[in-house]
Write a protein that holds these residues in place. Structure first.
Motif, PDB file in Angstrom:
ATOM      1  N   GLY A 349       0.814  -1.215   0.000  1.00 41.33           N
ATOM      2  CA  GLY A 349       0.000   0.000   0.000  1.00 41.33           C
ATOM      3  C   GLY A 349       0.844   1.260   0.000  1.00 41.33           C
ATOM      4  O   GLY A 349       0.543   2.231  -0.709  1.00 41.33           O
ATOM      5  N   SER A 350       1.927   1.266   0.788  1.00 41.77           N
ATOM      6  CA  SER A 350       2.807   2.440   0.822  1.00 41.77           C
ATOM      7  C   SER A 350       3.522   2.647  -0.504  1.00 41.77           C
ATOM      8  O   SER A 350       3.797   3.781  -0.906  1.00 41.77           O
ATOM      9  N   ALA A 351       3.827   1.549  -1.210  1.00 45.80           N
ATOM     10  CA  ALA A 351       4.529   1.664  -2.487  1.00 45.80           C
ATOM     11  C   ALA A 351       3.689   2.378  -3.527  1.00 45.80           C
ATOM     12  O   ALA A 351       4.230   3.031  -4.423  1.00 45.80           O
ATOM     13  N   MET A 392      -4.443   8.387   1.285  1.00 46.40           N
ATOM     14  CA  MET A 392      -4.277   7.268   2.205  1.00 46.40           C
ATOM     15  C   MET A 392      -4.909   7.578   3.553  1.00 46.40           C
ATOM     16  O   MET A 392      -4.806   8.704   4.049  1.00 46.40           O
ATOM     17  N   VAL A 393      -5.570   6.581   4.116  1.00 45.53           N
ATOM     18  CA  VAL A 393      -6.071   6.642   5.486  1.00 45.53           C
ATOM     19  C   VAL A 393      -5.185   5.723   6.305  1.00 45.53           C
ATOM     20  O   VAL A 393      -5.157   4.508   6.075  1.00 45.53           O
ATOM     21  N   PHE A 394      -4.469   6.290   7.259  1.00 50.36           N
ATOM     22  CA  PHE A 394      -3.482   5.520   8.003  1.00 50.36           C
ATOM     23  C   PHE A 394      -4.135   4.744   9.145  1.00 50.36           C
ATOM     24  O   PHE A 394      -5.238   5.062   9.594  1.00 50.36           O
ATOM     25  N   GLN A 395      -3.394   3.746   9.621  1.00 49.01           N
ATOM     26  CA  GLN A 395      -3.932   2.831  10.625  1.00 49.01           C
ATOM     27  C   GLN A 395      -4.204   3.520  11.950  1.00 49.01           C
ATOM     28  O   GLN A 395      -5.248   3.348  12.549  1.00 49.01           O
ATOM     29  N   SER A 396      -3.254   4.308  12.436  1.00 53.17           N
ATOM     30  CA  SER A 396      -3.393   4.959  13.731  1.00 53.17           C
ATOM     31  C   SER A 396      -3.840   6.399  13.528  1.00 53.17           C
ATOM     32  O   SER A 396      -3.045   7.255  13.132  1.00 53.17           O
ATOM     33  N   MET A 474      -6.687   2.458   2.251  1.00 50.22           N
ATOM     34  CA  MET A 474      -7.034   2.403   3.670  1.00 50.22           C
ATOM     35  C   MET A 474      -6.244   1.268   4.313  1.00 50.22           C
ATOM     36  O   MET A 474      -6.499   0.097   4.067  1.00 50.22           O
ATOM     37  N   ASP A 475      -5.286   1.659   5.129  1.00 51.32           N
ATOM     38  CA  ASP A 475      -4.382   0.688   5.756  1.00 51.32           C
ATOM     39  C   ASP A 475      -4.891   0.357   7.155  1.00 51.32           C
ATOM     40  O   ASP A 475      -4.632   1.079   8.117  1.00 51.32           O
TER      41      ASP A 475
END
Length: 589
Positions: A349-351, A392-396, A474-475
């Motif tokens: 996802g980050s890539a 991107m929607v991050f995990q934290s 969305m991670d």
């Protein structure tokens, strides 16, 4: 401890700094036995370096080499003594205040702050006037003037440690406060103690030399500070007798340099984020190894990933965490990516946004977004691409939001970075987006800590939609949320997707969640995409043994949805997991 010392010795900074400091310590210990009496008049005043006097003579005719060597003993002895005492006093006061808290913390913190606001030089002068002359006076003065800053540092560390489970376990076990401080907290601050001791020793040497140069020490003793004091009194600078003060100055500078190198080496050893990461393969390799079949995206696909491989460079060598992955995401589609921790989900996802750390690189393949080769974008083009086309929607959510900025300011930063919006228009857009995700527009003036976890995650989604991207990554956005909030959040995501038409790459280890949400689901195992299918067919007719093993680990899916694998299937899936999953450094998935 032995391994830590071995790693420290392998560091270039530690090796150079330690060698220099050890050399000075040897000179201080045994050097005085091999030189002349530094107080005896040996030659003519202001005599330049010669075969009789290698460093020349002082304005009184004393040997400069002897004074430099003998002066190292008391200077370094006082420096290390003060360094140890300042560290010890500061650590005990700071840890006691931070651990006990309440009235003890109030009293010790007030005392510490009082010492911090008192200027050091006047304090040293007052203390020196009432103490007997000699090394003891210098140790007391410097310790008394220097412990307060260390106390604040150790207090902050104690505050962060006292809530840990191992401290609570020690309290439950009946350990005394003193034992918890000395046996539980202090060992966990070993790196801080070591670096503080080195820093305090450096402070002590510098402060001691400065005070003695001003005449506040015992001018009858032979130290590096008194050498400079007498050089000034003998007008060495005016008479151009540079040899009287230059050797002492060089020694002070080299000791300071060696202590600085050791402190830096300790910081890097105990904090991996400060180390220079191993050099990753050059990103240019991507274009050299790409095959002709990778050049074209799948017709109609919004995102096409072709034979993508990603490697982390570790101390043991390259570690491949994404291995020849190919997938497509259509416009408006919800594509789910599932797999256990360490399978490479978050790395992939980050890539897509080129957010990989410096120790990682794409070593093979292409990322094609709506005809654009993301792997070939320049830094300027990449900045414009991020958030406007893929967000991107991050995990934290709490870590993703800046705790010292209001929500409105964070929206303004995002919007202004891509178009120079005024603050008024940014705030208006922020209110619109907050309403869109089911939050009150008035929260634009709220701080992140004033929101619940679910509200913060909704803010993260609103920020991701600020520039109307065509794909949102969305991670694991629901990992820290309870089931009810998860359901509400996912319903909101589906509603927004239908309304705005963006596609979603939803990354999670929660396979049942993906089966209910996604149009298609991809299964990652050890960096390989082992199966991709619709959610319905994957639920009832999974083909790969690893997928069936994942389904069987969620009993609430039902026996009809996830048939219990036969022993042969279990054996195939288990063998497929060997060798162990390639995990990226730092636990990235």
């Amino acid at each position: 401890m032995r391994d830590t010392l071995r790693r420290l010795l392998r560091q270039r900074k530690a090796a150079v700094g330690g060698t220099l400091l050890l050399g000075f310590l040897l000179v201080a210990l045994v050097g005085p036995w091999f030189v002349m009496d530094p107080t005896e008049l040996m030659g003519q005043p202001h005599q330049p370096p010669s075969s009789a006097h290698w460093f020349g003579t002082t304005g009184q005719g004393q040997d400069v080499l002897a004074q430099t060597v003998v002066g190292a003993r008391e200077t370094l002895a006082i420096g290390f003594a003060v360094g140890a005492l300042v560290t010890l006093v500061g650590a005990l006061v700071g840890i006691t205040a931070g651990y006990l808290g309440r009235r003890v913390d109030d009293a010790l913190t007030l005392t510490t702050n009082i010492f911090l606001v008192i200027p050091g030089l006047p304090l040293a002068i007052v203390l020196g006037a009432y103490l007997p002359s000699g090394p003891f006076r210098m140790v007391v003065v410097l310790t008394f003037a220097g412990w307060a800053w260390n106390a604040r540092v150790f207090r902050a560390e104690a505050l962060s440690l006292r809530g840990r489970d191992f401290v609570a376990a020690a309290v439950v076990a009946g350990e005394s406060h003193l034992r918890i401080i000395t046996r539980e907290l202090l060992p966990n601050m070993a790196s801080l103690v070591a670096s503080s001791f080195i820093g305090n020793t450096l402070y002590a040497v510098g402060a001691q030399v400065g005070l003695e140069f001003l005449g506040l020490g015992d001018v009858g003793s032979v130290t590096w500070g008194t050498n400079l004091y007498w050089a000034g009194n003998d007008a060495a600078l005016l008479t151009r007798s540079w040899w009287i003060f230059v050797p002492t100055g060089i020694c002070i500078a080299l000791v300071g340099f060696s202590l600085t190198l050791l402190s830096s080496a300790i910081d890097e050893l105990t904090n991996p984020s400060l180390r220079a990461p191993p050099k990753a393969p050059s990103a240019a390799v991507v274009h050299a190894v790409a095959s002709p079949e990778q050049e074209a995206a799948t017709p109609g696909a919004l995102l096409s990933v072709r034979e993508l491989s990603i490697e982390y460079m570790t101390q043991a060598g390259p570690s491949r965490v994404v291995d020849q992955v190919s997938l497509d995401i259509a416009p408006g589609e919800v594509f789910g990516l599932a797999g256990e921790s360490g399978s490479g989900k978050s790395t992939l996802g980050s890539a897509l946004l080129r957010l990989l750390p410096s120790s990682a690189a794409i070593t093979h393949g292409r990322i094609l977004f709506d005809g654009t080769d993301v792997t070939a974008l320049s830094p300027e083009a990449l900045r414009a691409f991020r958030w406007s086309r893929v967000s991107m929607v991050f995990q934290s959510a709490m870590s993703a939001l800046n705790p010292v900025l209001t929500l409105g300011e964070q929206f303004h930063d995002t919007l202004a970075a891509h178009g120079g919006n005024s603050r008024a228009s940014s705030y208006a857009r922020a209110r619109e987006l907050l309403s869109m995700v089911g939050l009150k527009p008035e929260l634009v003036d709220a701080w992140p800590h004033q929101l619940s976890g679910g509200m913060r995650q909704r803010v993260g989604i609103a920020l991701a939609l600020a520039l109307e991207p065509r794909l949102v990554v969305m991670d694991e956005p629901t990992t820290a949320l309870d089931v009810v909030v998860q359901k509400e959040l996912l319903q909101r995501v589906v509603e927004l997707k239908e309304r705005l038409g963006f596609a979603v790459l939803f990354i999670t280890h929660d396979l049942p969640l993906l089966l209910a949400l996604a149009d298609r689901v991809g299964i990652l195992q050890a960096g390989k995409l082992v199966e991709v299918d619709t959610a319905q067919r994957l639920r009832t007719d999974a083909r790969h043994p690893y997928t069936r093993l994942l389904l069987s680990s969620f009993p609430h899916l039902g026996a009809a949805d996830a048939p219990t694998p036969s022993p042969d299937v279990l054996e195939q899936a288990t063998s497929a997991l060997k060798p162990p999953l390639a995990a990226s450094p730092g636990g990235r998935r």
